[in-house]
Design a protein around this motif. Structure first.
Motif, PDB file in Angstrom:
ATOM      1  N   THR A 248      -9.211  -3.371  37.210  1.00  0.00           N
ATOM      2  CA  THR A 248      -9.158  -3.362  38.672  1.00  0.00           C
ATOM      3  C   THR A 248     -10.202  -2.394  39.211  1.00  0.00           C
ATOM      4  OG1 THR A 248      -6.772  -3.811  38.575  1.00  0.00           O
ATOM      5  CG2 THR A 248      -7.664  -3.038  40.678  1.00  0.00           C
TER       6      THR A 248
ATOM      7  N   VAL B 251     -11.396   0.035  41.986  1.00  0.00           N
ATOM      8  CA  VAL B 251     -10.751   0.837  43.032  1.00  0.00           C
ATOM      9  C   VAL B 251     -11.791   1.787  43.624  1.00  0.00           C
ATOM     10  CG1 VAL B 251      -8.437   0.713  42.024  1.00  0.00           C
ATOM     11  CG2 VAL B 251      -9.993   2.539  41.323  1.00  0.00           C
TER      12      VAL B 251
ATOM     13  N   LEU C 251      -1.775   4.659  40.082  1.00  0.00           N
ATOM     14  CA  LEU C 251      -2.574   3.445  40.188  1.00  0.00           C
ATOM     15  C   LEU C 251      -1.762   2.202  39.876  1.00  0.00           C
ATOM     16  CD1 LEU C 251      -5.781   4.758  38.393  1.00  0.00           C
ATOM     17  CD2 LEU C 251      -5.635   4.115  40.803  1.00  0.00           C
TER      18      LEU C 251
ATOM     19  N   THR D 168       1.240   1.547  40.702  1.00  0.00           N
ATOM     20  CA  THR D 168       2.067   1.101  41.816  1.00  0.00           C
ATOM     21  C   THR D 168       1.342   0.092  42.689  1.00  0.00           C
ATOM     22  OG1 THR D 168       1.368   2.936  43.240  1.00  0.00           O
ATOM     23  CG2 THR D 168       3.285   3.295  41.834  1.00  0.00           C
ATOM     24  N   ASN D 169       0.002   0.139  42.689  1.00  0.00           N
ATOM     25  CA  ASN D 169      -0.769  -0.829  43.470  1.00  0.00           C
ATOM     26  C   ASN D 169      -1.008  -2.115  42.704  1.00  0.00           C
ATOM     27  OD1 ASN D 169      -1.113   1.023  45.608  1.00  0.00           O
ATOM     28  ND2 ASN D 169      -2.801   2.009  44.506  1.00  0.00           N
TER      29      ASN D 169
END
Length: 464
Positions: A441, A443, A459, A461-462
């Motif tokens: 991912t 970010v 991280l 949690t996203n």
């Protein structure tokens, strides 16, 4: 400052504190708070550092570790701290104000005993409850930072760079105290900046003409983004610590800031272990984290505890006069961590032929993929080695198919767009299929925990 320490020592003595008694300190960062720490040490107390931001369960755990009194100030006198005997630096209802104590004219008598525990400093608690690292008075007396008569040339040069030290954070942190010592004992001034709503780095450096400070890796990255709007030419020593930094980023920081960048490696349990100097970086030595301090011994060992030769990767063990005596109230964890006078760091790495220490990950920062141990550190290094990636963070999460799966988060280099497929192929080629992240991912940045370190778990949690 010495007079204030003497007065506060008298007030603490009058409150019944002395050798072997424990005072938990939860205050703002002020000169008075530092004086209270030193006064408690002069008396031989066990100083229990209470970090800001503890959730209720962790706070209750820390305050439950055989504490005789709690020291607060008007800004930190929360109800959950007003238990048992409460002392304060300033007027707090229901607390004894130490600053209002009339004091006496007697000399400051040091009654600390060498083998008593001087301080409990706590690990981050990221794996559960914070563990209290017990540091004895004997260990503090041998600590490199607190003995200017025994400073190495590197330590003395470092102290000169801290002539005006940007002091922030909490005195509950051993790191903060460890680097405050060279400033004060070297004749410098510690500057506690007021909050003006802007990042300390770089704006407080410009405002107060700071010559030295410590900085975490995320703060360093942010500072470099803001350099065009601030003058930091007063800097002479900037210690980067708290988490690994990619060699490419370390070179870039030195190129932007000049020959002022140090890198440090250490742990709460061991203090600062190794240091990379501006001279090393200027000579192109950026991969290791430094040479050990004088008096610090390193041993790299395999899974069976056998010592490995230079160049071979294993778990890093440290021995020095100032490592912790153990974890307070946790004999099992102490036995697992301290082995015949050596401290298991649970970090992986190797020592090269020149004696430099190289880190390669955490022995416990692992992901179990199909029952295979996969280390996060090597994956992060492979990802940050790609020119499209500035930062990389790897975490594991439960997975129905493989037990756990690797998830990677990357911060792109300026003007670059990372190709997830290319990054996955790079990991596969260098580390094998089990290390390939299930997801990669992109970010804009990494969340930062209250410790100032990257909060990799946040991280996830996203992602889910």
């Amino acid at each position: 400052m010495l007079e204030l320490i003497r007065r506060l020592a008298g007030a603490l003595r009058a409150a019944g504190l002395g050798p072997g008694r424990a005072v938990a300190v939860r205050t703002e960062l002020t000169p008075e708070a530092f004086a209270a720490h030193m006064a408690a040490h002069a008396l031989g107390c066990r100083v229990v550092g209470v970090r800001p931001g503890y959730p209720p369960t962790q706070l209750a755990h820390v305050l439950g570790l055989d504490v005789d009194a709690v020291l607060v100030d008007p800004a930190t006198a929360a109800p959950q701290l007003m238990t048992g005997r409460t002392l304060s630096l300033g007027p707090v209802p229901g607390a004894t104000d130490l600053l209002a104590h009339p004091g006496d004219e007697g000399p400051l008598e040091v009654t600390a005993r060498p083998d008593d525990v001087a301080a409990l400093t706590f690990t981050s608690g990221s794996t559960g409850r914070p563990k209290g690292c017990a540091i004895t008075y004997r260990a503090l007396s041998e600590h490199w930072a607190w003995q200017p008569r025994r400073w190495s040339p590197v330590a003395a040069a470092f102290a000169r760079g801290f002539e005006r030290y940007l002091l922030f954070g909490t005195l509950a942190s051993m790191v903060v105290l460890e680097f405050l010592a060279p400033c004060l004992l070297g004749g410098g001034t510690a500057v506690i900046p007021e909050d003006d709503g802007r990042p300390l780095f770089p704006y407080a450096i410009e405002r107060h003409r700071i010559t030295g400070s410590i900085i975490t890796v995320p703060r360093l990255y942010r500072m470099l983004e803001l350099l065009d709007s601030a003058d930091v030419s007063s800097l002479r020593a900037l210690m980067v610590s708290g988490s690994p930094i990619a060699p490419r980023r370390l070179r870039a920081a030195a190129a932007r800031l000049g020959p002022v960048v140090y890198q440090g490696y250490g742990q709460t349990e061991a203090g600062n272990v190794a240091m990379l100097t501006p001279e090393h970086i200027a000579a192109g030595v950026v991969t290791p984290v430094g040479l050990p301090h004088p008096g610090v011994e390193l041993s790299v060992r395999d899974d069976d505890g056998a010592e490995l030769p230079p160049g071979r990767t294993g778990e890093i063990f440290v021995r020095s006069p100032y490592i912790m005596a153990g974890y307070w109230g946790d004999e099992a964890e102490t036995r697992d961590t301290l082995r015949d006078g050596w401290l298991r760091t649970r970090d992986l790495g190797h020592v090269d032929a020149a004696g430099f220490l190289h880190l390669e990950g955490r022995s416990r920062d692992v992901v179990m993929v199909n029952a295979v141990v996969v280390y996060a550190g090597p994956i992060e290094r492979v990802l940050t080695g790609h020119p499209d990636v500035d930062e990389a963070y790897v975490v594991g999460a439960p997975d129905e198919g493989t037990g756990e799966a690797v998830h990677a988060f990357v911060v792109p280099a300026p003007g670059r767009v990372p190709d997830q497929a290319a990054l996955a192929a790079r990991v596969r080629a260098e580390l094998g299929a089990d290390s390939v992240p299930k997801t990669i991912t992109v970010v804009p940045g990494v969340p930062v925990a209250t410790s100032g370190k990257p909060d990799k778990r946040a991280l996830l949690t996203n992602l889910f």
